[in-house]
Design a protein around this motif. Sequence first.
Motif, short mmCIF file in Angstrom:
data_model
loop_
_atom_site.label_atom_id
_atom_site.label_comp_id
_atom_site.label_asym_id
_atom_site.label_seq_id
_atom_site.Cartn_x
_atom_site.Cartn_y
_atom_site.Cartn_z
N GLN A 24 -0.99 17.98 1.18
CA GLN A 24 -0.95 18.61 2.61
C GLN A 24 -0.14 19.60 2.59
N ALA A 25 1.18 19.51 1.78
CA ALA A 25 1.82 20.77 1.71
C ALA A 25 1.21 22.10 1.09
N ALA B 43 3.72 -1.67 -4.66
CA ALA B 43 3.86 -0.87 -3.62
C ALA B 43 4.51 0.38 -3.96
N VAL B 44 5.29 0.57 -5.05
CA VAL B 44 5.73 1.93 -5.46
C VAL B 44 4.79 2.55 -5.92
N LEU B 45 3.70 1.94 -6.72
CA LEU B 45 2.51 2.61 -7.29
C LEU B 45 1.82 3.50 -6.11
N PHE B 46 1.55 2.51 -5.05
CA PHE B 46 0.93 3.16 -3.95
C PHE B 46 1.61 4.13 -3.07
N GLY B 47 3.16 4.07 -3.30
CA GLY B 47 3.83 5.12 -2.58
C GLY B 47 3.73 6.49 -3.35
N VAL B 48 3.63 6.36 -4.80
CA VAL B 48 3.27 7.42 -5.66
C VAL B 48 2.18 8.39 -5.12
N GLU C 41 -5.07 11.19 4.30
CA GLU C 41 -3.85 10.65 4.29
C GLU C 41 -3.88 9.45 5.30
N ASP C 42 -4.29 9.60 6.49
CA ASP C 42 -4.21 8.69 7.50
C ASP C 42 -4.99 7.32 7.31
N THR C 43 -6.13 7.50 6.33
CA THR C 43 -7.10 6.38 6.02
C THR C 43 -6.31 5.45 4.93
N MET D 95 2.44 9.94 -2.03
CA MET D 95 3.25 11.30 -2.22
C MET D 95 2.30 12.31 -2.83
N VAL D 96 1.33 12.15 -3.71
CA VAL D 96 0.63 12.90 -4.23
C VAL D 96 -0.41 13.52 -3.03
N VAL D 97 -0.73 12.86 -2.20
CA VAL D 97 -1.71 13.20 -1.07
C VAL D 97 -0.68 14.19 -0.30
#
Length: 324
Positions: A309-310, A295-300, A248-250, A303-305
């Motif tokens: 993580q959860a 940006a919204v697509l990148f945010g989705v 996620e950090d990458t 969110m999947v990542v």
Amino acid sequence: MARTITPAPTPAPTTLTAPPTAKRGIDTRRQTIWIWAFLTPTLVLYGLYTLYPIVASYWYSLVEWNGFSSGQRFVGIANYRAVLADPAFWSSVKITLVFMLLVAPARILLSLLLAMVLNSPRLPLRNLFRTVYFLPVVTTTAIVGVVMQFVFDPASGPFTAFLKMLGAKGGVDFLGDSGTALVTAAAVYVWKFFGITMVYWLAALQTIPNELNEAARIDGAGAFQSFRYVTLPLLAPFLLIITVLTVEDTFHAFDLMQTMTGGGPFFSTEIIEIYIYRWAFSASIPQLGFASAAAVLFGVFVMVVGALQAWALVVARRSRKELS
């Protein structure tokens, strides 16, 4: 003989005090007021500069707007269709994934090896070494990117001088060559954030009792066997968590990549964040609606990542309970 009558003493006036329960309630309310007083500036700034832009980006993704004019034409999901039909968007997705595959395994494995060395109590000055390897993490990323441009300068950079000392005839433009720019940026990113992954591993290693490794050595196990059969199984739950955090950090390498390469040469290092930045701010006619949709697509995607993580945390907790 006459009797002297002494008057009875007057009782002292009593002070009315609040019951202990009421006093605790007053103190609690005062503490709550002070807590909110200190939190309010942070909440206001967070709402203005973080929450509001996130919410606004969803609206901007549905309109056609250049960011300068007051008119915004509603176009629905047309921006999303345009982004998904743009080959440059999928190229940036590919570059982002390749960058992740270059960075994540290197950070995870190399930091694990170094953490095992620095976790040894017999290592002298181990705290100093830990500090030295962690220093790049606290350095401003944009400054690191600017400095690395000088370091890899093909004409007069220190790295070019080092190659000439080894016998190289000419300098190599590592950041100006589309074949080496992404790998070079990935190597710098690994070095920059190497220390934080090392800290994760150090925290994980300190949960393993020393008695287990000592018992393995008494039974005749070597260093590799002790790592394989004792340390590695106990690190498995942490491996899952650290992997997800690192992956996620990458996806947030904009500042380093922008200052080092700007997405070039020939868009060979244009990750998704630089793709969004180019359409929103660097284009001759900015397209904030188009950039917001990307940006919204990148945010989705992020969110999947985050959902992974959860899930990784749940699996890790179950594994630790089974091991205990």
